[in-house]
Design an enzyme around this catalytic site. Sequence first.
Site, short mmCIF file in Angstrom:
data_model
loop_
_atom_site.label_atom_id
_atom_site.label_comp_id
_atom_site.label_asym_id
_atom_site.label_seq_id
_atom_site.Cartn_x
_atom_site.Cartn_y
_atom_site.Cartn_z
N LYS A 125 0.87 -1.19 0.00
CA LYS A 125 0.00 0.00 0.00
C LYS A 125 0.90 1.23 0.00
CE LYS A 125 -4.35 1.22 0.13
NZ LYS A 125 -5.55 0.58 -0.42
N ASP A 165 -6.90 4.48 -4.80
CA ASP A 165 -7.59 4.36 -3.50
C ASP A 165 -8.19 5.75 -3.28
OD1 ASP A 165 -7.81 2.49 -0.97
OD2 ASP A 165 -7.36 4.44 -0.15
#
Length: 444
Positions: A125, A165
């Site tokens: 991430k 995201d």
Amino acid sequence: MKYVERVLENLKKQNPNEPEFHQAATEILTTLAPVVEQHPEYEAAGLLERLVEPERVIMFRVPWVDDGGKVRVNKGYRVQFNSAIGPYKGGLRFHPSVNLSIIKFLGLEQILKNSLTGLPIGGGKGGSDFDPKGKSDREVMAFCQSFMTELYRHIGADTDVPAGDIGVGGREIGYLFGQYKRIRDEHVGVLTGRGLSYGGSLVRTEATGYGLVYITEEALKARGDSLKGKTVIISGSGNVAIYACQKAQSLGAKVVAMYDSNGYIYDPNGIKLDIVKDIKEVKRGRIKEYAQRVSGATYTEGCSGIWNIPCDVALPCATQNEIDENSARALVKNGVKLVAEGANMPSTLEAIEVFQKNGVVFLPAKAANAGGVATSALEMAQSSGRMFWSFEEVDEKLKEIMSNVYRNIDGAAKEYGFEGNYVMGANIAGFIKVATAMMAHGIV
Ligand code: NDP
């Protein structure tokens, strides 16, 4: 002290000031205790200590120049958490709240989520505390180019494949990809969520929201029920929320409320999604405009009041910790039957306990929102094979993946004696594959 507790205690000591990371690690590790007890070899191999320690953390400076000619500096992050089952895979988040704790919680969750999809992708991430809101396209481009000027060294189609995201949609992915291609002179599948004209996949935009609704329908079907005629609340009005709303409506549900970070709209006649899309996707405006454009709809400042609206199904699709214990109690009091997490960790640990104690079907994020990353993996497959699948083909695969995810988490929960507890089921089912691969690789 038991193995799991020891690892958690050490993690908190070694990573102080990372509350979101502690929260995610606590949720995951405590549910893995029954598996770890059956496998003493995991403790001997330090498996959990290695699982919670990222393989690599990259932090970097992102300088850029705003439209007024002023130099701005943001922080950039990429956490390459675990590559046991495939290249690191996970989104980039651009939001002022981003810090190492948030990226690490998201990365840890991502390892098990990616494993649950059944596809060969590891967990990672990244992101930045940059806020795209209110910036011009040129400013967003300047930031993305600077961000990629460092990130390109660490990623690659077989190494680490970031995606979008919060705050990173098609526009940002386009600028990031353009800069990667310019520096590396390679047109490869190094990012997913790409535009259809340069290697993207059909259904990727819709995938997380559609997948969320597919698994919700699957859980209802297993109980002889369906979304048809159900009243639904969806928080957020971004990518996940919009496509969850679209699919839920197409299956006959009535979505009555949505929000953005300023406040929520309530439309007892059912949300008109084309208006939400126009406000949020086209004009990049605020959700309160909805109440000005649709008669009978109301707007309320502040977000948490949304959970006081009676509903059968709640789909939190905005951000972490948006449902606390009080909101969970309000939902239960008003008769909610099912909660499925579109966002990552939108329910606090206390909220989850309220749902589980009151017999609410609770589908945790790592299972419920896995459709996004699964479709990213389908985009990677199309890139490698130089192929382009039809909308129906990708959608069909997504549906099948979500139904397998449901079967796996349901099966794992039953196997370990926790029938209906999908937090246990998802963590255990995701963990077993990663643990098996880590054991096969030796101490690395
Ligand atoms: P977007 O940026 O498209 O939308 C986010 C939405 O949530 C916006 O409506 C935003 O409001 C709102 N929001 C953000 N922060 C807050 C906050 N602190 N309080 C209230 N509302 C807030 O992001 P996505 O839809 O892509 O992501 C939403 C969630 O889903 C995240 O948790 C993400 O990690 C998760 N997710 C996303 C995937 C994807 O494929 N995109 C895949 C899997 C999970 P505003 O418009 O005011 O900013």
